[in-house]
Scaffold this motif. Sequence first.
Motif, PDB file in Angstrom:
ATOM      1  N   ALA A  16       0.831  -1.204   0.000  1.00 30.59           N
ATOM      2  CA  ALA A  16       0.000   0.000   0.000  1.00 30.59           C
ATOM      3  C   ALA A  16       0.869   1.259   0.000  1.00 30.59           C
ATOM      4  CB  ALA A  16      -0.927  -0.012   1.208  1.00 30.59           C
ATOM      5  N   ALA A  17       1.951   1.275   0.755  1.00 34.51           N
ATOM      6  CA  ALA A  17       2.861   2.431   0.797  1.00 34.51           C
ATOM      7  C   ALA A  17       3.503   2.649  -0.566  1.00 34.51           C
ATOM      8  CB  ALA A  17       3.928   2.219   1.862  1.00 34.51           C
ATOM      9  N   TRP A  18       3.897   1.580  -1.241  1.00 32.18           N
ATOM     10  CA  TRP A  18       4.508   1.690  -2.562  1.00 32.18           C
ATOM     11  C   TRP A  18       3.515   2.268  -3.569  1.00 32.18           C
ATOM     12  CZ3 TRP A  18       3.201  -0.575  -7.209  1.00 32.18           C
ATOM     13  CH2 TRP A  18       4.133  -0.422  -8.237  1.00 32.18           C
ATOM     14  N   GLN A  19       2.254   1.836  -3.471  1.00 34.25           N
ATOM     15  CA  GLN A  19       1.241   2.334  -4.404  1.00 34.25           C
ATOM     16  C   GLN A  19       0.967   3.832  -4.190  1.00 34.25           C
ATOM     17  OE1 GLN A  19      -1.967  -0.354  -3.613  1.00 34.25           O
ATOM     18  NE2 GLN A  19      -1.265  -1.870  -5.124  1.00 34.25           N
ATOM     19  N   VAL A  20       0.990   4.267  -2.953  1.00 34.20           N
ATOM     20  CA  VAL A  20       0.783   5.695  -2.661  1.00 34.20           C
ATOM     21  C   VAL A  20       1.925   6.522  -3.240  1.00 34.20           C
ATOM     22  CG1 VAL A  20       0.701   7.401  -0.814  1.00 34.20           C
ATOM     23  CG2 VAL A  20      -0.647   5.308  -0.613  1.00 34.20           C
ATOM     24  N   ILE A  21       3.159   6.053  -3.011  1.00 35.71           N
ATOM     25  CA  ILE A  21       4.328   6.773  -3.549  1.00 35.71           C
ATOM     26  C   ILE A  21       4.272   6.817  -5.073  1.00 35.71           C
ATOM     27  CG2 ILE A  21       6.845   6.673  -3.804  1.00 35.71           C
ATOM     28  CD1 ILE A  21       6.904   5.519  -0.932  1.00 35.71           C
ATOM     29  N   TYR A  22       3.930   5.687  -5.692  1.00 37.41           N
ATOM     30  CA  TYR A  22       3.839   5.613  -7.153  1.00 37.41           C
ATOM     31  C   TYR A  22       2.759   6.566  -7.684  1.00 37.41           C
ATOM     32  CZ  TYR A  22       3.067   3.724 -11.809  1.00 37.41           C
ATOM     33  OH  TYR A  22       2.925   3.591 -13.166  1.00 37.41           O
ATOM     34  N   THR A  23       1.603   6.583  -7.022  1.00 37.51           N
ATOM     35  CA  THR A  23       0.514   7.472  -7.440  1.00 37.51           C
ATOM     36  C   THR A  23       0.918   8.933  -7.324  1.00 37.51           C
ATOM     37  OG1 THR A  23      -1.080   5.814  -6.677  1.00 37.51           O
ATOM     38  CG2 THR A  23      -1.912   8.037  -7.044  1.00 37.51           C
ATOM     39  N   ASP A  24       1.588   9.288  -6.215  1.00 32.75           N
ATOM     40  CA  ASP A  24       2.060  10.666  -6.039  1.00 32.75           C
ATOM     41  C   ASP A  24       3.051  11.056  -7.131  1.00 32.75           C
ATOM     42  OD1 ASP A  24       2.095  10.757  -2.377  1.00 32.75           O
ATOM     43  OD2 ASP A  24       0.471  10.994  -3.825  1.00 32.75           O
ATOM     44  N   MET A  26       3.341   9.778 -10.175  1.00 37.75           N
ATOM     45  CA  MET A  26       2.652   9.925 -11.460  1.00 37.75           C
ATOM     46  C   MET A  26       1.842  11.223 -11.517  1.00 37.75           C
ATOM     47  SD  MET A  26       3.841   7.492 -13.078  1.00 37.75           S
ATOM     48  CE  MET A  26       2.956   7.738 -14.576  1.00 37.75           C
ATOM     49  N   THR A  27       1.261  11.620 -10.396  1.00 37.43           N
ATOM     50  CA  THR A  27       0.507  12.875 -10.343  1.00 37.43           C
ATOM     51  C   THR A  27       1.423  14.068 -10.581  1.00 37.43           C
ATOM     52  OG1 THR A  27      -1.055  11.892  -8.777  1.00 37.43           O
ATOM     53  CG2 THR A  27      -1.016  14.296  -8.913  1.00 37.43           C
ATOM     54  N   ILE A  28       2.600  14.062  -9.948  1.00 39.76           N
ATOM     55  CA  ILE A  28       3.567  15.140 -10.126  1.00 39.76           C
ATOM     56  C   ILE A  28       4.022  15.224 -11.584  1.00 39.76           C
ATOM     57  CG2 ILE A  28       5.909  15.893  -9.550  1.00 39.76           C
ATOM     58  CD1 ILE A  28       5.340  14.797  -6.692  1.00 39.76           C
TER      59      ILE A  28
END
Length: 199
Positions: A16-24, A26-28
């Motif tokens: 879950a932590a990896w997915q949050v970092i990845y999503t952030d 990609m958003t940036i």
Amino acid sequence: MNKFVKTEKTRNSGAAAWQVIYTDLMTIIMVFFVILWSLNQGKDIGVSETIGDVTDRMLNLPGDVLFAPGKSQISPEGKEVFKELFYDETGQVLNFQTGGLTKRMLIIHGHTDGDGKKENNFNLGFQRAYAAYEELKNYSDDISDHAVICTHADNTAVQEVPDFEGKISEAQRQTLRAAKSKNRRITIEDKIINKFDLE
């Protein structure tokens, strides 16, 4: 059994932590490309949008002071205006030395009001702008390499001329005169151009 559940929970929280970092991330990246895209809207690569990059200053000189009605020869009062604005013992007012990375240009706009034929107004606007250019040559030997002349026949008015109908009152007549007078002018635009855009 408890050990297995603990390990599974730990694995899930790491995922879950990896997915949050990845999503952030990609958003940036997406925001970055949206900003780049928005900066390039309306730009045609290889075609300059204007004659230059930055208008440093713009000077409006009333045509009624510089010229007699319908004429393109600068009046004695107009010559005094030019002398007051551009005569400079230090040579800095019309100094075109910019250090090599930029070029300074003066764009001289000749404006008329909308009375008479459009073709005649274009011609008068040009003749007045050229007369202003000739007058500026008295204050700089280098201006011929740094001047552009434009003519406008009331299509870039500084003040909208009211469209009164029927018989007009004296107050309306004064309003019309004032609006037309503001539109008869010489505009001198001082532009700084990035030389890299010229290549």
